[in-house]
Design an enzyme around this catalytic site. Sequence first.
Site, short mmCIF file in Angstrom:
data_model
loop_
_atom_site.label_atom_id
_atom_site.label_comp_id
_atom_site.label_asym_id
_atom_site.label_seq_id
_atom_site.Cartn_x
_atom_site.Cartn_y
_atom_site.Cartn_z
N SER A 198 38.15 -42.68 -40.20
CA SER A 198 37.70 -44.04 -39.86
C SER A 198 36.35 -44.33 -40.51
CB SER A 198 37.62 -44.15 -38.33
OG SER A 198 36.81 -45.22 -37.93
N HIS B 261 24.98 -43.79 -42.24
CA HIS B 261 25.89 -44.11 -41.15
C HIS B 261 25.64 -43.15 -40.01
CE1 HIS B 261 29.53 -45.87 -39.44
NE2 HIS B 261 29.70 -44.67 -38.90
N ASP C 28 41.60 -49.64 -40.56
CA ASP C 28 40.71 -49.00 -39.59
C ASP C 28 40.45 -49.95 -38.42
OD1 ASP C 28 38.79 -46.98 -38.60
OD2 ASP C 28 37.37 -48.60 -38.94
N ARG D 3 43.09 -47.12 -30.90
CA ARG D 3 42.57 -45.83 -30.39
C ARG D 3 41.75 -46.05 -29.14
NH1 ARG D 3 39.14 -44.00 -35.12
NH2 ARG D 3 38.52 -42.32 -33.75
N LYS E 297 35.50 -46.74 -44.35
CA LYS E 297 34.58 -47.88 -44.47
C LYS E 297 33.44 -47.57 -45.44
CE LYS E 297 34.46 -47.73 -40.06
NZ LYS E 297 34.55 -47.77 -38.61
N1 URA Z 1 32.67 -44.73 -35.64
C1 URA Z 1 33.67 -45.20 -36.41
O1 URA Z 1 33.48 -46.04 -37.26
N2 URA Z 1 34.90 -44.70 -36.19
C2 URA Z 1 35.16 -43.77 -35.27
O2 URA Z 1 36.29 -43.36 -35.15
C3 URA Z 1 34.11 -43.30 -34.47
C4 URA Z 1 32.86 -43.79 -34.68
#
Ligand code: URA
Length: 431
Positions: free
Chosen positions: A183, A82, A161, A168, A187
């Site tokens: 966040s 990621h 999220d 946000r 995931k």
């Molecule tokens: N990527 C994400 O998935 N969440 C965030 O808060 C920032 C970057």
Amino acid sequence: MHIVDIIAKKRDGKVLTKNEIDFFIKGYTEGKIPDYQISALLMAIYFQNMNDEESTYLALAMRDSGDSIDLSDIPGIKVDKHSTGGVGDKVTLVLGPLLASLGVKFAKMSGRGLGHTGGTIDKLESIPGFKVVIPVKDFISQVNKIGISIVGQSGDVAPADKKLYALRDVTATVDTIPLIASSIMSKKLASGADAIVLDVKVGHGAFMKTEEDAVKLAQLMVGIGKLAGKKMTALLTGMDEPLGHKIGNALEVYEAIETLNGQGPKDLVEVTVEIGAHLLLDAQIESDFEVAKIQLQEALQNGMAYQKFLELVEAQGGDVNSLLDPGLLLSKKTVEILSEKEGFVMDINALDIGKAAMRLGAGRETKDDEVYLDVGLDLHKKIGSFVKKGEPIATLYVRDKGIDEAKQLILDAITIGKEEKKIVLIKQTIK
Ligand code: URA
């Protein structure tokens, strides 16, 4: 328990309990707590911060707000990576097929782009016919068959999220460490992989502008992942300039294809191989880090990685013939930007380059914006390159919008001077 009390507690700088965090995540996901109260809470978190324990509870509560993907029908160690978001970051497009060509199971759920950062799913959609929404059982059987699948996030993974991120985004509470860490990790933890490498970007094109903040974010995410039983590594990599040369959806697929054919830009190859080597070790396919790197380099040179990419495209309904000449995926209308000065490129503000691509239509300013997959830009110079006055410094691939604004953003983003600068791309590894 009352949400007003939780907001007041955080406003006053106190530590929230697991029960309080579970309560507001559940209430918000179920629509029982309105946006305006969660907005106030987010702003309180933004100013008062959360400790590591609160951030971990938040990540776990968000993970548990929806489904977790069960990958146990795929034998062996499943890996994931990621990126915290950068400009020109097409690492997944190269890394996935590269690892799968060496026998690693790469079952990846990716996101769409928002703001100045792109998303893998939009990029893949620039390949005609490529399906990013497929049933989970087909996703799993594809990984079992060819070692790789890349899909969009299913509707039920970490729904908390999804709601929170959208909120946000419009309440100026995105760029804060506990909210970013929870966040991302909610995931990652829900998507079923056993080993995860996080590419934490640092620099003016990234959420984290300083190495100090990037280390804090990386350590927090690694800690959350380990607590949930995952093998975790975080790399801090520079986003002082865009990664590679091409920015925009089809343009990034183009550069990924070049890289998979052994013709990739040095920085993109370096980051991809570094992440890949950690994952080859985690997947227990190789035990020596340097040997792993050589294997990855070889698979980029000998066509194995590209063959795997073609298998991926075919398996997900994409038109493989359209990749024979990926230039055909780009807009035919181009605009050259010429350098107004002579000297060394000393800085390329990646954030403004990302914004320029967005103004041309390559990205979304709000989540409902239409994206033009064929637009973007090709930067001909990187930090340390010499440029003559009047020499092309970038080519824009355009449609009908944002051209003048993009041009100005790019000219302003590139600093030309006397010093030949070198930048360090891989800054730290955190386990
Ligand atoms: N990527 C994400 O998935 N969440 C965030 O808060 C920032 C970057």
